[in-house]
Design a protein around this motif. Structure first.
Motif, PDB file in Angstrom:
ATOM      1  N   VAL A   1     -47.543 -11.722 -85.149  1.00 41.78           N
ATOM      2  CA  VAL A   1     -46.591 -12.961 -85.255  1.00 41.78           C
ATOM      3  C   VAL A   1     -46.746 -14.004 -83.758  1.00 41.78           C
ATOM      4  O   VAL A   1     -46.899 -13.085 -82.710  1.00 41.78           O
ATOM      5  CB  VAL A   1     -44.695 -12.775 -85.679  1.00 41.78           C
ATOM      6  CG1 VAL A   1     -44.486 -12.093 -86.366  1.00 41.78           C
ATOM      7  CG2 VAL A   1     -44.857 -11.529 -84.553  1.00 41.78           C
ATOM      8  N   ARG A   2     -46.622 -15.038 -83.667  1.00 42.58           N
ATOM      9  CA  ARG A   2     -46.302 -15.749 -82.703  1.00 42.58           C
ATOM     10  C   ARG A   2     -44.477 -15.232 -81.929  1.00 42.58           C
ATOM     11  O   ARG A   2     -43.435 -15.177 -82.522  1.00 42.58           O
ATOM     12  CB  ARG A   2     -46.346 -17.063 -82.739  1.00 42.58           C
ATOM     13  CG  ARG A   2     -48.071 -17.144 -82.480  1.00 42.58           C
ATOM     14  CD  ARG A   2     -48.183 -18.974 -82.502  1.00 42.58           C
ATOM     15  NE  ARG A   2     -47.291 -19.112 -81.651  1.00 42.58           N
ATOM     16  CZ  ARG A   2     -47.762 -20.951 -82.738  1.00 42.58           C
ATOM     17  NH1 ARG A   2     -48.294 -21.604 -83.236  1.00 42.58           N
ATOM     18  NH2 ARG A   2     -46.609 -22.089 -81.823  1.00 42.58           N
ATOM     19  N   GLY A   3     -44.604 -15.530 -80.566  1.00 40.13           N
ATOM     20  CA  GLY A   3     -43.679 -15.261 -79.820  1.00 40.13           C
ATOM     21  C   GLY A   3     -42.429 -16.166 -80.493  1.00 40.13           C
ATOM     22  O   GLY A   3     -40.827 -15.916 -80.056  1.00 40.13           O
ATOM     23  N   ASP A   4     -43.068 -16.936 -79.950  1.00 38.19           N
ATOM     24  CA  ASP A   4     -41.545 -18.235 -80.600  1.00 38.19           C
ATOM     25  C   ASP A   4     -41.562 -19.057 -82.106  1.00 38.19           C
ATOM     26  O   ASP A   4     -41.054 -19.831 -82.166  1.00 38.19           O
ATOM     27  CB  ASP A   4     -42.183 -19.766 -80.017  1.00 38.19           C
ATOM     28  CG  ASP A   4     -43.895 -19.896 -81.220  1.00 38.19           C
ATOM     29  OD1 ASP A   4     -44.715 -19.195 -80.641  1.00 38.19           O
ATOM     30  OD2 ASP A   4     -44.309 -21.957 -80.867  1.00 38.19           O
ATOM     31  N   VAL A   5     -42.242 -18.034 -82.775  1.00 38.03           N
ATOM     32  CA  VAL A   5     -41.909 -17.792 -84.426  1.00 38.03           C
ATOM     33  C   VAL A   5     -41.044 -16.924 -85.043  1.00 38.03           C
ATOM     34  O   VAL A   5     -41.453 -16.211 -84.780  1.00 38.03           O
ATOM     35  CB  VAL A   5     -43.516 -18.444 -84.933  1.00 38.03           C
ATOM     36  CG1 VAL A   5     -43.169 -18.687 -86.534  1.00 38.03           C
ATOM     37  CG2 VAL A   5     -43.872 -19.396 -83.830  1.00 38.03           C
ATOM     38  N   GLY A   6     -40.030 -17.729 -86.008  1.00 43.62           N
ATOM     39  CA  GLY A   6     -39.127 -16.528 -86.631  1.00 43.62           C
ATOM     40  C   GLY A   6     -38.303 -15.503 -86.101  1.00 43.62           C
ATOM     41  O   GLY A   6     -37.951 -15.940 -84.637  1.00 43.62           O
ATOM     42  N   ASP A   7     -37.557 -15.238 -87.104  1.00 47.53           N
ATOM     43  CA  ASP A   7     -36.992 -13.626 -86.012  1.00 47.53           C
ATOM     44  C   ASP A   7     -37.169 -12.721 -86.106  1.00 47.53           C
ATOM     45  O   ASP A   7     -37.578 -11.886 -86.476  1.00 47.53           O
ATOM     46  CB  ASP A   7     -35.688 -13.475 -86.670  1.00 47.53           C
ATOM     47  CG  ASP A   7     -34.939 -13.056 -86.647  1.00 47.53           C
ATOM     48  OD1 ASP A   7     -34.149 -12.054 -85.481  1.00 47.53           O
ATOM     49  OD2 ASP A   7     -33.579 -12.351 -87.824  1.00 47.53           O
ATOM     50  N   LEU A   8     -37.355 -12.333 -85.010  1.00 47.03           N
ATOM     51  CA  LEU A   8     -37.719 -11.044 -84.524  1.00 47.03           C
ATOM     52  C   LEU A   8     -37.084 -10.271 -83.001  1.00 47.03           C
ATOM     53  O   LEU A   8     -36.759  -9.601 -82.570  1.00 47.03           O
ATOM     54  CB  LEU A   8     -38.831 -11.890 -82.828  1.00 47.03           C
ATOM     55  CG  LEU A   8     -40.173 -12.262 -82.753  1.00 47.03           C
ATOM     56  CD1 LEU A   8     -40.853 -12.468 -81.798  1.00 47.03           C
ATOM     57  CD2 LEU A   8     -41.036 -12.228 -84.410  1.00 47.03           C
ATOM     58  N   SER A   9     -35.303 -10.674 -83.698  1.00 50.39           N
ATOM     59  CA  SER A   9     -34.795  -9.299 -83.356  1.00 50.39           C
ATOM     60  C   SER A   9     -34.934  -7.216 -83.663  1.00 50.39           C
ATOM     61  O   SER A   9     -34.590  -6.910 -82.697  1.00 50.39           O
ATOM     62  CB  SER A   9     -33.505  -9.628 -83.934  1.00 50.39           C
ATOM     63  OG  SER A   9     -33.172  -9.338 -85.328  1.00 50.39           O
TER      64      SER A   9
END
Length: 445
Positions: A95-103
């Protein structure tokens, strides 16, 4: 009692069966414990290359017999891969760091860095973001770049400048430029030759026609507010060497492409995964140079994406030492060997092996008692008396010589007296006649 009643051959086969069962169970337990663990990984990119690269990584894991295996799930785009990860449908995701919920994400490796490039066609007068006023910018990749569009719009008030962003599929980019549907392109790519060639292919270039790279001068201020991004200088001549494009180092934004793991994954498992990736990376570099961009994430406590403890153990060289990893085995091995020795001794006793070699004088005397009850002639009784005399004489000689293993005189006298009484009784029965002796013998049985 079992060792007396069961014949030797049956005891032997019973023992072989128990050993075979224990060996089979141990083998199954070992195979289960040492089997590779398969992890699911979601990937996605507009050109499909992310899935191919991760599949190559998975294949290398199999070839190297790594303790971890990868099941690659092509989600279509990085946005969909992030959605699958946040929903808990997969163990890992690219995943990219600026895309989606990465909690729930913890970083394992940085797969690549993605530079934000705003490019105007050759001959364009647009050389700054301010000149985009009233223009349409084509966003290659569409919704996956929504975060970048948002931060640029806020940072430069592009909504007030009436800048329109239009999502473009990869196959529609060239036609949109030629038909002048868009005045510039926004692309987010790794600065690798494969992707730079793709960007060049969007334009009809010759020596005199060169595209224009537009700087993001406020990249530093944007990065302070949006931690998913960082300010980055694109080196001179990155897009084209002669004439160089850009003509000098150019300031822009950059985000990172991560391989992330669920927080719930065990530390040892992610340690094995990280070591396998770094090993596979070296093997795959010749075939796919993009793997050269795989690096360690930030190990700082305040990093944008926290590092998984299993990956941190690799990067900080805090993986278990020999004693940490095998200390329990070193401690338990003597106990296991002791238990095995006990089991072997029990098996030896079960088979009844070596029991005669350990027979002592008292055992011999007690055995004579059984013979006395079964004899039918005076001659046999005389032979038994001679044998008793030999045993007693031998033990008395050992006692006189100071042998500590000799049976004490009192015990010998008791045993001899008992045997004499049995001989006397048997001799009396024999003297009464064969019929009486046989009847007494049958009664004793």
């Amino acid at each position: 009692m079992m060792s007396i009643k069961l014949p030797l051959w049956l005891r032997f086969f019973l023992l072989v069966g128990v050993v075979a069962f224990a060996a089979g169970a141990s083998l199954l337990a070992y195979r289960y414990y040492s089997r590779p663990v398969t992890l699911t990984v979601a990937v996605g990119s507009v050109d499909g290359e992310a899935a191919k690269a991760m599949s190559a990584m998975a294949g290398e894991f199999v070839s190297a017999n790594a303790p971890v295996r990868l099941k690659v799930i092509d989600s279509g785009t990085a946005l969909e891969a992030a959605a699958a990860f946040s929903a808990g449908k997969v163990d890992l995701a690219v995943v990219r760091g600026d895309v989606g919920d990465l909690s729930q994400a913890q970083a394992v490796v940085v797969v690549s860095h993605m530079a934000v490039l705003i490019i105007a066609p050759p001959g364009s007068s647009i050389d700054s973001i301010a000149n985009l006023k009233g223009r349409t910018v084509g966003v290659v990749g569409g919704a996956v770049n929504a975060k970048i569009v948002d931060v640029l719009t806020k940072g430069y008030d592009l909504a007030g400048a009436k800048v329109v962003f239009k999502n473009l599929a990869l196959t529609d980019v060239r036609q949109a430029i030629q038909s002048k549907q868009v005045s510039a392109l926004l692309v987010v790519i790794p600065l690798a030759e494969k992707y730079l060639s793709l960007v060049r292919g969007f334009f009809q270039l010759d020596r005199k026609k060169t595209p224009v790279l537009i700087p993001i001068e406020s990249a530093g201020a944007i990065a302070e507010n949006e931690r998913a991004f960082e300010s980055f200088d694109v080196p001179k001549g990155t897009l084209r060497g002669s004439p160089p494009v850009p003509e000098d180092d150019l300031t822009t934004l950059r985000t990172s492409l991560y391989l992330v793991a669920q927080k719930k994954l065990g530390t040892d498992l992610v340690t094995d995964l990280t070591e396998a990736i770094m090993s596979a990376r070296r093997s795959l570099l010749r075939e796919q140079p993009i793997f050269a961009q795989i690096t360690a994430p930030s190990t700082d406590q305040d990093a944008y994406l926290p590092l998984h403890p299993g990956a941190a153990a690799v990067y900080n060289s805090t993986t278990q030492s020999f004693m940490d990893e095998y200390g329990n085995w070193i401690y338990l091995t003597p106990m296991v060997l002791g238990g095995a020795a006990t089991m072997l001794a029990a098996a030896w006793k079960f088979l009844g092996l070596g029991s005669r070699a350990a027979e002592g004088p008292l055992d011999s005397l007690y055995a004579l008692a059984r013979r006395i009850r079964k004899v039918d002639t005076e001659a046999e009784l005389s032979d038994i008396e001679d044998e008793i005399d030999r045993i007693l004489k031998a033990e008395l000689a050992k006692s006189a010589a100071g042998d500590e293993s000799a049976v004490d005189d009192a015990t010998l006298n008791v045993a001899a007296h008992r045997l004499e009484s049995l001989i006397h009784d048997r001799r009396t029965l024999i003297a009464r006649g064969p019929a009486v002796a046989s009847a007494a013998k049958a009664t004793q049985r």
